[in-house]
Design an enzyme around this catalytic site. Structure first.
Site, PDB file in Angstrom:
ATOM      1  N   SER A   1      66.669 -64.550  86.253  1.00  0.00           N
ATOM      2  CA  SER A   1      65.412 -63.927  85.841  1.00  0.00           C
ATOM      3  C   SER A   1      64.191 -64.377  86.618  1.00  0.00           C
ATOM      4  CB  SER A   1      65.187 -64.151  84.335  1.00  0.00           C
ATOM      5  OG  SER A   1      66.024 -63.306  83.593  1.00  0.00           O
TER       6      SER A   1
ATOM      7  N   SER B   1      63.269 -58.816  76.657  1.00  0.00           N
ATOM      8  CA  SER B   1      64.286 -57.783  76.850  1.00  0.00           C
ATOM      9  C   SER B   1      64.353 -57.445  78.326  1.00  0.00           C
ATOM     10  CB  SER B   1      63.959 -56.522  76.042  1.00  0.00           C
ATOM     11  OG  SER B   1      64.861 -55.472  76.368  1.00  0.00           O
ATOM     12  N   ASN B   2      65.523 -57.640  78.916  1.00  0.00           N
ATOM     13  CA  ASN B   2      65.694 -57.364  80.335  1.00  0.00           C
ATOM     14  C   ASN B   2      65.485 -55.894  80.683  1.00  0.00           C
ATOM     15  OD1 ASN B   2      66.757 -59.975  81.745  1.00  0.00           O
ATOM     16  ND2 ASN B   2      67.810 -59.889  79.777  1.00  0.00           N
TER      17      ASN B   2
END
Length: 383
Positions: free
Chosen positions: A95, A197-198
């Site tokens: 991320s 939330s990706n």
């Protein structure tokens, strides 16, 4: 970034491994202050050894300060070969990709190409829609700050496949977004709270592509990677399942044993987590970003403005692709971090310019193992 393939099922296992220590510095003036004192380095080494004892095969820390870098490690980069974590190790950075993509987005904001408070419908018509999901109410800012309420695409059943299949399967971001928004209702109205939330950053990547007319990876490369000379940082091309050398192997514990999870097509992670990098480059990137080498002051201030506590990530307040991190000594630290099959990274920069990256070649799920790797980062930041 987390994933949910069946092969990701983790059972905690302890692995007894030998410790290795490496040290290096940049070519800066030898009279310049070194990163950390001898006492602090010893404390960091003890934390590294403890992280390995808690079950992580290998851990490396890279500390950059006053233009000089110190690297230390413990454990192994390959369980099978019993080799140490390589110097300048490249890993899947997960991320941390979001911070790179968000930087490109803030450059586009500064160029007048994107309005943070415009609805995403303006740029991606009929893309963000679903039960309780209205692209006319969700702004670009909502997406970048995880305040959109959108469901998490990593919960989709198509990402719950056999690992051997997942190694080479290619995914399209637009398809994953569509499936996620059709999988269930919005979790909350836009702006009500912040929930990581990706899905948000798949959409941000799609927005970069719509505005620029280029793949998001090209924009990250031309706007961030090349200007900073990040020679160990890249977003894999379609079908590229490998990591360039030097790199450790990445492991997930499956059925009680560490499984080699190094090679796979990261297209499912895309603009939310596909980046590959090393500790030196990540320190250089976050330092350049936070000290106004990539953005104008107004855009950096906007990027850090009004961080929101994430309801599903303890100790993290999220702004626009940057997180304000909680550390035990109370220092102000901004950065990100990443979690992707095989690897866990922690990244942050203090207000006085100390940059720290921790790389682990297994994603701990046992709270004690997770805390041990986190402690390496905390110690290197706070000592």
């Amino acid at each position: 970034m987390t994933s949910k393939p069946r092969a990701r099922r983790i059972i905690v296992g302890a692995v007894a491994l030998a410790c290795a220590l490496t040290a290096c510095s940049s070519g800066a003036d030898s009279a310049a202050p070194q990163p950390l004192s001898d006492t602090a380095r010893a404390e960091v080494q003890r934390a590294l050894d403890a992280a390995v004892a808690a079950g992580t095969p290998g851990v490396q820390v890279v500390v950059t300060e006053h233009g000089r870098t110190w690297t230390a490690g413990a454990g192994v980069g390959s369980i099978e070969a019993e080799t140490p974590f390589p110097d300048n190790a490249e890993v899947r950075a997960g991320s941390n990709t979001k911070a790179f993509v968000a930087t490109v987005m803030m450059q586009l904001v500064g160029e007048g190409e994107v309005d943070l408070d415009a609805p995403i419908e303006r740029y991606l018509p009929r893309v963000v829609k679903g039960e309780g999901v209205d692209g006319n109410r969700i702004t670009v800012r909502n997406l970048m700050q995880h305040t959109s309420g959108l469901p998490e695409y990593l919960e989709l059943p198509q990402l719950d496949g056999d690992y051997d299949t997942m190694r080479t399967q290619h995914f399209d971001s637009a398809d994953l977004v569509s499936a996620a928004l059709g999988s269930g209702p919005a979790h909350f109205p836009p702006g009500e709270k912040a929930e990581y939330s990706n899905t948000n950053y798949l959409i941000v990547g799609m927005l970069v592509e719509r505005v620029t007319g280029h793949p998001f990876a090209e924009e990250v490369n031309s706007r961030v990677i090349q200007p900073l000379g990040l020679t160990s940082t890249y977003i894999p091309a379609p079908g590229d399942i490998d990591i360039r050398d030097p790199h450790p192997l990445g492991y997930e514990v499956v059925d009680g044993k560490p499984m080699d999870f190094t090679r796979f097509d990261p297209s499912w992670a895309s603009s939310a987590g596909a980046l590959i990098s090393n500790g030196h480059d990540l320190n250089r990137f976050f330092t350049a970003l936070l000290f106004e080498k990539l953005l104008q002051p107004a855009q950096l201030a906007e990027m850090r403005r009004d961080p929101k506590p994430l309801t599903n990530r303890n100790g993290i307040e999220y702004a626009l692709g940057l997180a304000r991190l909680t550390v035990p000594c109370g220092k102000e630290v901004w950065g990100h971090g990443g979690s992707i099959p095989g690897f866990r990274t922690y990244d942050g920069v203090t207000a006085d310019g100390r940059a720290v990256t921790v790389l682990a070649n297994l994603r701990p799920v046992d709270p004690a193992a997770t805390a041990a790797v986190q402690h390496v980062f905390d110690t290197a930041i706070c000592q």
